[in-house]
Write an enzyme that holds these catalytic residues in place. Structure first.
Site, short mmCIF file in Angstrom:
data_model
loop_
_atom_site.label_atom_id
_atom_site.label_comp_id
_atom_site.label_asym_id
_atom_site.label_seq_id
_atom_site.Cartn_x
_atom_site.Cartn_y
_atom_site.Cartn_z
N ASP A 8 -23.57 -19.94 -23.47
CA ASP A 8 -24.58 -20.99 -23.30
C ASP A 8 -23.90 -22.31 -22.96
OD1 ASP A 8 -27.21 -21.98 -23.26
OD2 ASP A 8 -27.12 -22.62 -25.34
N VAL B 112 -27.40 -31.18 -37.82
CA VAL B 112 -26.02 -31.57 -38.10
C VAL B 112 -26.00 -32.92 -38.80
CG1 VAL B 112 -23.74 -32.03 -37.11
CG2 VAL B 112 -25.21 -30.29 -36.07
N ASP C 240 -21.10 -25.60 -30.23
CA ASP C 240 -22.29 -24.72 -30.29
C ASP C 240 -21.97 -23.31 -29.81
OD1 ASP C 240 -23.77 -26.79 -31.28
OD2 ASP C 240 -24.69 -27.34 -29.37
N ALA D 45 -29.95 -25.65 -35.43
CA ALA D 45 -29.44 -26.24 -36.66
C ALA D 45 -29.59 -27.75 -36.65
CB ALA D 45 -27.96 -25.88 -36.82
N GLY E 179 -31.07 -29.85 -33.64
CA GLY E 179 -31.06 -28.95 -32.49
C GLY E 179 -31.99 -27.77 -32.67
N ASN F 248 -23.47 -28.79 -24.31
CA ASN F 248 -22.65 -28.17 -25.36
C ASN F 248 -21.19 -28.57 -25.24
OD1 ASN F 248 -24.80 -26.80 -26.56
ND2 ASN F 248 -24.64 -25.10 -25.13
#
Length: 286
Positions: free
Chosen positions: A168, A31, A185, A29, A26, A173
């Site tokens: 967000d 994952v 997130d 980050a 992303g 998300n």
């Protein structure tokens, strides 16, 4: 697969046994799916500031608490120490929000710990044990869209009751497991009481949900849950079990500016009169 450098310390300390595979990459980050004894979990490895495509905007970080004045000054000046602490604060925002929201009963991945830029948390999975899909990957019936929309609105309310706005929230998300939507997130999570942008961010989160689910159930596009929720929050009436209507009655009453100015003038005149009386009393005393 090759173990990411940031996860190596967790393997050395016996917290993680091995990395199975990368789940996603992303803007903030990467994952990974990791094995921890008999459990399969997620390891969210935050990217360094110069490698992120999403940067810390002031309207997200406003109101976040800083440990001490020295740290605050360093962060404001952008010193090397300040940049390091700003990064740590950015990452800790999600960790703190996850623990707080999980305790409040919000459907978020359960956190298991935070280790030097690596967040270890629950792997949200479907009925077959596979990683749960994102909401935007699903095609919904009108009935299911209404159901998921209501679940997420209830989660938004529960989050706000815990003092947090996602900031967000969208179909990108949210994961969907066998029990429904799970919110993910949260590094941009906002302190509702301390951030002046909280109202605007909450309304945007709720509008994003209405637009997405409105593809399947068009009537949701005309709902006004955001303003209704914030109005109840401001008045102290919001609680997790409150019944919402999706409507918000805007005041049509025009402000009487003249009356307000007359009250201000009267208060000013009264204050002037009091000061003159005090001055006269002091003069008589002499």
């Amino acid at each position: 697969m090759k173990t990411p450098k940031r996860i190596e310390p967790l393997i050395q300390d016996g917290i993680v046994d091995k990395v199975d595979r990368q789940l996603m990459s992303g803007k903030e980050a990467n994952v990974y799916i990791v094995i921890c004894g008999d459990n399969i979990r997620c390891a969210k490895v935050y990217k360094e500031a110069n490698k992120r495509s999403f940067h810390q905007a002031v309207h997200y970080t406003e109101g976040r608490k800083v440990k001490n004045s020295r740290m605050a000054r360093a962060m404001e000046k952008g010193t090397r120490y300040g940049r390091k602490e700003r990064e740590a604060a950015w990452q800790n925002a999600e960790v703190d929000a996850l623990y707080k929201l999980a305790a409040a009963g919000v459907r978020v991945p359960h956190p298991y710990g935070f280790y030097e830029g690596v967040l270890l948390m629950e792997l949200v999975s479907d009925a077959n044990g596979e990683p749960a899909p994102r909401l935007n990957d699903l095609v919904l019936t009108a009935e299911l869209a209404r159901q998921y929309h209501q679940i997420l609105i209830r989660q938004v309310v529960r989050m706000l009751c815990a003092g947090i706005v996602h900031g967000d929230l969208s179909e990108y998300n949210v994961l969907v497991d066998s029990n429904g939507p799970v919110i993910i997130d949260l590094p941009q999570a906002i302190d509702a009481a301390a951030n002046n942008n909280a109202c605007k961010m909450l309304e945007r989160d709720v509008d994003n949900l209405a637009i997405y689910f409105g593809q399947f159930a068009p009537e949701l596009r005309s709902s006004d849950y955001g303003k209704e929720i914030w109005s109840l929050y401001e008045s102290g009436e919001l609680h997790p079990k409150i019944e919402l209507t999706g409507k918000f009655q805007r005041s049509e009453k025009q402000a009487d500016v003249g009356a307000v100015m007359r009250e201000i003038d009267a208060a000013r005149d009264a204050d002037t009169a009091r000061r003159l009386l005090r001055q006269a009393a002091k003069a008589d005393g002499r």
